[in-house]
Design an enzyme around this catalytic site. Structure first.
Site, mmCIF file in Angstrom:
data_model
loop_
_atom_site.group_PDB
_atom_site.id
_atom_site.type_symbol
_atom_site.label_atom_id
_atom_site.label_comp_id
_atom_site.label_asym_id
_atom_site.label_seq_id
_atom_site.Cartn_x
_atom_site.Cartn_y
_atom_site.Cartn_z
ATOM 1 N N ASP A 131 0.803 -1.237 0.000
ATOM 2 C CA ASP A 131 0.000 0.000 0.000
ATOM 3 C C ASP A 131 0.838 1.291 0.000
ATOM 4 O O ASP A 131 0.306 2.359 -0.300
ATOM 5 C CB ASP A 131 -0.926 0.029 1.228
ATOM 6 C CG ASP A 131 -1.887 -1.140 1.255
ATOM 7 O OD1 ASP A 131 -2.169 -1.693 0.179
ATOM 8 O OD2 ASP A 131 -2.349 -1.503 2.350
ATOM 9 N N HIS A 255 -6.353 -10.033 -5.437
ATOM 10 C CA HIS A 255 -5.121 -10.514 -4.808
ATOM 11 C C HIS A 255 -4.011 -10.863 -5.780
ATOM 12 O O HIS A 255 -2.879 -11.107 -5.341
ATOM 13 C CB HIS A 255 -5.437 -11.696 -3.897
ATOM 14 C CG HIS A 255 -6.107 -11.269 -2.636
ATOM 15 N ND1 HIS A 255 -7.451 -10.979 -2.578
ATOM 16 C CD2 HIS A 255 -5.620 -11.010 -1.401
ATOM 17 C CE1 HIS A 255 -7.768 -10.595 -1.356
ATOM 18 N NE2 HIS A 255 -6.675 -10.597 -0.621
ATOM 19 N N GLN A 257 -2.601 -8.847 -7.342
ATOM 20 C CA GLN A 257 -1.671 -7.720 -7.140
ATOM 21 C C GLN A 257 -0.629 -8.002 -6.059
ATOM 22 O O GLN A 257 0.386 -7.341 -5.975
ATOM 23 C CB GLN A 257 -2.439 -6.468 -6.689
ATOM 24 C CG GLN A 257 -3.374 -5.913 -7.719
ATOM 25 C CD GLN A 257 -4.361 -4.929 -7.107
ATOM 26 O OE1 GLN A 257 -4.097 -3.742 -7.050
ATOM 27 N NE2 GLN A 257 -5.487 -5.419 -6.637
#
Ligand code: F6P
Length: 325
Positions: A131, A255, A257
């Site tokens: 993130d 997911h 990613q």
């Protein structure tokens, strides 16, 4: 302060590409500098259930290029309680671990800060999350790889978007932060990004539609930051209602990613911060996260690293706006 002899390592929260490179770096730098290393499996849950094993340099052979985490990971509910943290601390003491390196994101480093505050244990955080939302480090481990994965996916989506002349809303991860969405939009040549950092100021969809979604283009791609209420589905539904002439599709990358081989940048960041963690322990640092800012390894107090207001460069919004005409 007693001399530190044994370093424990764990990975916690969402896995991120490069976590293995970080485990390797802490293990090897620790052993190089004379420490014993113990690996904790399954994040904080493994501390509570005492899933702790000695680690040697062989344990980390050949893992620098592997995605995921060989130590497994978890989002521990029990560690969020005081009783859970007491159990974890007792097991740390029983295992002879006097410094704990936690590789993880916001929630995981918050856990590290709490156990460090409540008990006499040195905790060092490494920023491991796709993130990029940890304060005090330019990038987090996993962010670069995930960005590259998103860009590869969007390149593929563009082929079909152009062929069918459709609007695609592509939803990407990032939790409450828009770093992945904004920068992957720039890198993939997307027409717009809808990000949380901008959501209170404007109706981002309206602004985008007003700018003229199809002035010169017959297809377009909008990257949307995940959000429980206003994700890609929400915007696609709005376009279907408000602009029924457009042919709209949604792609939620999910997911995929988080998986895949870490990029060279992530491996280097993991290696530098892993070595930095061992150096920090040798210097007597406690309760800090090791990051890299302006190409320098830095130590950031855990209480600062977990701040929720990592600066977002608003000039990136202008860059995308100007380049997507
Ligand atoms: O923090 C990493 C992250 O991948 C976020 O981007 C996402 O919101 C979340 O984890 C998903 O978590 P889980 O894999 O537990 O569903």
């Amino acid at each position: 302060m007693a001399k530190i002899k044994t370093i424990g390592i764990l990975t916690s929260g969402g896995d991120a590409p490069g976590m293995n490179a970080a485990i390797r770096a802490v293990t090897r730098a620790g052993i190089y500098n004379g420490f014993d290393i113990k690996a904790v499996y399954r994040g904080y849950d493994g501390l509570i259930t005492n899933d702790i094993r000695p680690f040697t340099t062989e344990n980390v052979s050949g893992i620098i290029g592997q995605g995921g985490t060989i130590l497994k990971t978890a989002r521990s509910k029990e560690f969020a309680t005081e009783e859970g943290r007491k159990k974890a601390y007792d097991n740390l003491v029983a295992a002879g671990i006097d410094a704990l390196v936690v590789i993880g994101g916001n929630g995981s480093l918050t856990g590290a800060m709490k156990i460090a505050q409540e008990f006499d244990i040195c905790c060092i955080g490494l920023p491991g999350t796709i993130d990029n939302d940890l304060y005090g480090t330019d990038n987090t481990i996993g962010y670069d790889t995930t960005m590259n994965t998103i860009v590869e996916c969007v390149d593929r989506i563009r082929d079909t978007a152009q062929s069918h002349e459709r609007i695609f809303f592509v939803e990407v991860m990032g939790r409450d932060a828009g770093f992945l969405a904004q920068n992957s939009a720039i890198a993939s040549g997307a027409e717009a990004a809808i990000i949380p950092e901008d959501s209170t100021d404007v109706d981002q969809l309206a602004r985008f539609m007003e700018r003229g979604i199809r002035k010169s283009k017959r297809s377009c791609i909008v990257i949307v930051s995940e959000s429980p209420k206003c994700g890609a589905m929400y915007y696609a539904d709005r376009v279907r209602k408000e602009f029924p002439d457009y042919d709209v599709r949604v792609s939620i990358l999910g997911h995929l990613q988080r998986g895949g081989r870490p990029s060279a940048r992530d491996r280097i960041l993991a290696s530098r911060t892993g070595v930095g963690a061992v150096e920090a322990i040798m210097q007597g640092q406690r309760n800090i996260m090791v990051g890299v800012r302006n190409n320098e390894v830095v130590y950031v107090p855990l209480s600062e690293a977990i701040r929720s207001d990592k600066p977002f460069d608003r000039k990136l919004i202008k860059v995308l706006d100007e380049l997507s005409i």
